[in-house]
Design an enzyme around this catalytic site. Structure first.
Site, PDB file in Angstrom:
ATOM      1  N   ARG A   1       0.831  -1.220   0.000  1.00  0.00           N
ATOM      2  CA  ARG A   1       0.000   0.000   0.000  1.00  0.00           C
ATOM      3  C   ARG A   1       0.857   1.259   0.000  1.00  0.00           C
ATOM      4  NH1 ARG A   1      -3.068  -3.125   3.808  1.00  0.00           N
ATOM      5  NH2 ARG A   1      -2.124  -1.973   5.549  1.00  0.00           N
TER       6      ARG A   1
ATOM      7  N   GLU B   1       4.241   5.187  31.059  1.00  0.00           N
ATOM      8  CA  GLU B   1       5.513   4.659  31.547  1.00  0.00           C
ATOM      9  C   GLU B   1       6.481   4.500  30.388  1.00  0.00           C
ATOM     10  OE1 GLU B   1       5.514   1.221  33.976  1.00  0.00           O
ATOM     11  OE2 GLU B   1       3.810   1.856  35.201  1.00  0.00           O
TER      12      GLU B   1
ATOM     13  N   GLU C   1       4.368  -8.761  34.021  1.00  0.00           N
ATOM     14  CA  GLU C   1       3.649  -7.962  35.005  1.00  0.00           C
ATOM     15  C   GLU C   1       2.231  -7.689  34.544  1.00  0.00           C
ATOM     16  OE1 GLU C   1       4.054  -3.738  37.451  1.00  0.00           O
ATOM     17  OE2 GLU C   1       5.514  -4.272  35.909  1.00  0.00           O
TER      18      GLU C   1
ATOM     19  N   CYS D   1       8.206  -9.097  38.102  1.00  0.00           N
ATOM     20  CA  CYS D   1       8.328  -9.107  36.643  1.00  0.00           C
ATOM     21  C   CYS D   1       9.708  -9.559  36.198  1.00  0.00           C
ATOM     22  CB  CYS D   1       7.997  -7.735  36.064  1.00  0.00           C
ATOM     23  SG  CYS D   1       8.951  -6.389  36.739  1.00  0.00           S
TER      24      CYS D   1
END
Length: 763
Positions: A406, A439, A450, A731
């Site tokens: 495209r 963040e 997380e 995490c």
């Protein structure tokens, strides 16, 4: 890998083995006219010749080449003559294990004790006067006197033929055993004879193997009898087959068993399940070792060339599948399903196996994926991950091509499923990337984990009403409340699929029944009207969710009084929905059908089916389609429900010593006093505190498929006051530990921290 399954078998056997002890020529003058048994070529006897160096000595004294008699044997007009089948026949047999590509599988129910198995002829057996007591007395006398003649004669006679084997070991030689539940074999006598065998002189051990060869030669002619099956059953337990020098004989035994008809296999399956746990496990381990050493021989010259024995591994896998089926018929199983794993397969080209299976299914070409019970969960995870990666690459490539076509500028974000942006279903196959609004930072895996932890925690909150938490079983189950839109359940399925797809371990607690339903069927049916998520359920499944209710139903089944008068129940279920009690009939007109002693089994089955299938069908169907919209892979067909659970939320088996060995340190060394205190304390914790520590630091109290090493657990030094509690960054699976000066202080602070954090750390 497995050239074992790739090379077609030779058109005609280059060698055949025949044996006839001189002392028995007069007894069986027709021995030389037996049809030839396929040998594996020169290498077949080479492995046996090496036995003289400490194992089993050469068989050249009784194994001779009879190729010149082959033409005469083949020209016989006997209608009972059987030609040794080639490898294609072995592979084309329908696996009695779970056939992962066909909808119609061999049902374990079909092989129940009521199964109408064909009645096999019971031949007249030779007389065998020896009892187990006689044999044991002869053995003791031989050990003390050194005269083994009586023992030698027993082994010589017993293993000379299938009828002699039956005469020696049948409980009653005159009784016909027509039930598949009883082999009619004196198992204690068989065990005593085999336990003594390995401690006998070498000539006796050679005599046994010689007799087995002769017996297998005979079995290629004549109609099958039930005594033939008993003989196979007995011979398979021979501990001599642990020795690689006997593998050629063992392979032929396995091939004959593998090529039996399905009805014969059902007899063997039910006899296998009657073995002791010890003997059963020995059979499994022997077969697994046979496969491993054929794949990766310590001394390749020990075995025939792979082109001569391409049928070895398929035959062993088939017999192993009979044992796997037998194990699944026993509750609890004789051995854990993980004992069937062959870790050697972790080192072969698994994707080649997978693609072969994808291309050829269960016919034409052998693949270990035809027998997925031997593939470890770690190996299956690799297959799923690589299949997922290939799908990810395909979807990402198509997105890039569409953008370029495209004439638009490519954006790297299009190669990921960015939860902030996506609305397209096809994007679910892209690699997951998480961005928290407001963040900064790149998602290197920590943000994704997380995000899953936070989202799952919210979804299963009681305020949402999607799932009900059962305190007795410590698990969640689907709410049966009716609603207008079940898309939220589809979302949960998508999230769980994304976790598997992106190798994220989730802290969720579904009962095992959930994963069984998730594989019913393992791939989305092409017919949209086909029900999904419906599986056979029992009170055992209900007990994993609602143990008190399951106990009550079990009490009803065992009640010795008048059920109709004492319980006064009908075929109805009552449920509370938003404060209103609603009733549901378990069958048409159920409100008018009383529960009686005669129909209570039907009532309990319909009750359990209603709770676990029908009452939550729409909720679970949405969940099912959500999960499979992400994990739409044939690799799921390789998995057991228990393995899906491990992929989703990890294994409950903890090995804290393995965690200690794989832990990384930042600011500490493993020899530092604080670290030594830490491991002294943790290794001394009871299991519940060890799980709390794992939950505190990783967000889950379970272990990923790859074990503790896959956690990438890290302990960092926290340069703060020792009055502070430890802090965790879930995490990144990181524990921040202040430099406590005493073991007592460290233990106290650690227990407080892990017992009051809910897994997300105190920050």
């Amino acid at each position: 890998m497995s050239e074992a399954g790739r090379v077609p078998s030779p058109a005609a056997p280059p060698e055949v083995a025949a044996a006839a002890p001189d002392e028995r020529k007069g007894k069986e003058p027709e021995r030389e006219k037996l049809p030839p048994i396929v040998s594996a070529g020169a290498g077949a006897t080479a492995g046996l010749d090496r036995g003289s160096k400490g194992q089993i000595s050469t068989f050249s004294s009784f194994v001779s080449t009879v190729n010149q008699k082959k033409e005469a044997a083949e020209n016989r007009s006997s209608p009972t003559h059987l030609v040794f089948p080639n490898i294609k026949n072995v592979r084309d047999l329908p696996p009695i294990c779970l056939d992962v590509r066909q909808k119609q599988r061999i049902s374990t129910e079909a092989s129940s004790s009521e199964m109408k198995a064909p009645v096999l002829p019971e031949p007249v057996l030779p007389n065998q006067p020896k009892t187990m007591k006689d044999f044991q007395e002869d053995t003791e006398k031989a050990k003390s006197s050194g005269d083994w003649k009586a023992v030698h004669d027993f082994y010589l006679t017993t293993f000379d033929s299938f009828p002699e084997l039956n005469a020696a070991f049948k409980k009653d030689a005159t009784t016909s055993f027509n039930t598949i539940e009883d082999s009619g074999i004196n198992a204690k006598f068989v065990n005593a004879v085999y336990d003594a065998l390995l401690n006998t002189p070498q000539d006796i051990q050679k005599t046994v193997l010689k007799g087995i060869i002769n017996s297998l030669l005979r079995e290629w002619k004549g109609p099958r009898t039930k005594d033939d099956l008993r003989a196979y059953f007995i011979l398979l337990q021979n501990p001599q087959f642990n020795n690689t020098s006997t593998y050629v004989i063992y392979a032929h035994l396995l091939r004959q068993i593998a090529t039996l008809v399905e009805a014969d296999h059902h007899f063997l399956v039910h006899w296998f399940k009657k073995l002791s746990q010890k003997r059963f496990k020995q059979l499994v381990e022997r077969l697994l070792q046979f496969i491993s050493l054929r794949l990766f021989p310590a001394k390749p010259e020990e075995f025939p060339p792979i082109t001569k024995c391409s049928w070895w591994i398929p035959s062993a896998s088939k017999v192993l599948s009979l044992l796997n089926t037998a194990n699944s018929l026993v509750h609890p199983p004789l051995i854990p399903y993980t004992d069937f794993y062959n870790s050697t397969l972790d080192h072969i080209d698994l994707m080649e196996e997978y693609h072969t299976w994808q291309s050829f299914g269960n016919s034409h070409r052998f693949s270990f994926c035809q027998y997925p019970f031997v593939i470890s969960i770690a190996a299956k995870k690799i297959i799923i991950q690589r299949d997922s990666e290939q799908q990810m690459i395909s979807i990402a490539r198509q997105s890039l091509v569409d953008k370029v076509s495209r004439r638009q500028r490519p954006d790297m974000n299009m190669l990921f499923l960015n939860m902030k942006l996506t609305r397209k279903r096809a994007d679910l196959k892209k690699k997951l990337k998480v961005t928290f609004v407001g963040e900064a930072g790149l998602d290197m895996g920590g943000l994704t984990k997380e995000w899953f932890l936070l989202l799952i925690r919210q979804i299963f909150h009681p305020d949402y009403g999607m799932f009900t938490y059962h305190k007795d079983s410590h698990c969640h189950w689907f709410s049966s409340f009716k609603c207008d839109n079940y898309s939220e359940f589809r979302l949960v399925g998508i999230l769980m699929g994304l976790a598997v797809y992106n190798s994220i371990t989730l802290d969720i607690r579904f009962p095992p029944c959930c994963y069984k339903k998730l594989l019913s069927p393992p791939i989305i049916p092409s017919d949209q009207s086909t029900p999904v998520g419906i599986c056979s359920v029992t009170t055992d499944d209900l007990c994993q969710i609602m143990p008190e209710l399951a106990h009550g139903l079990s009490e009803l089944l065992s009640y010795e009084g008048n059920v109709e008068e004492d319980f006064y129940s009908t075929f109805q279920v009552f449920q509370e929905e938003f404060g209103i009690i609603k009733s549901y009939n378990l069958k048409p007109g159920g409100d008018k059908i009383p529960v009686t002693n005669q129909n209570r089994k039907e009532y309990v089955q319909l009750y359990v089916d209603f709770l676990l299938n029908k009452s939550i069908y729409k909720q679970f169907a949405a969940f099912y389609y959500g999960f499979h919209s992400v994990c739409a892979s044939n690799a799921l067909m390789l998995l057991r429900p228990e393995e899906v659970e491990i992929l989703v939320c990890g294994s409950p088996e903890l090995d804290m010593h393995a965690l200690q060995r794989s832990t990384q340190y930042d600011g500490y060394a493993k020899t530092d006093l604080t670290i030594r205190y830490f491991w002294d304390v943790v290794l001394g914790f009871p299991l519940d505190l060890q799980k709390k520590l794992l939950h505190f630091t990783t967000g889950s109290d379970r272990v990923p498929v790859g074990g503790m090493a896959d956690l990438n657990f890290k302990i960092s030094k926290n340069e703060t006051s020792t009055n502070w509690l430890p802090v965790a960054h879930t995490c990144f699976n990181q524990l921040c530990l202040p430099p406590y000066k005493s073991k007592k202080d460290l233990k106290q602070k650690l227990i407080i921290g892990i017992s009051n954090s809910e897994g997300f750390g105190l920050e």
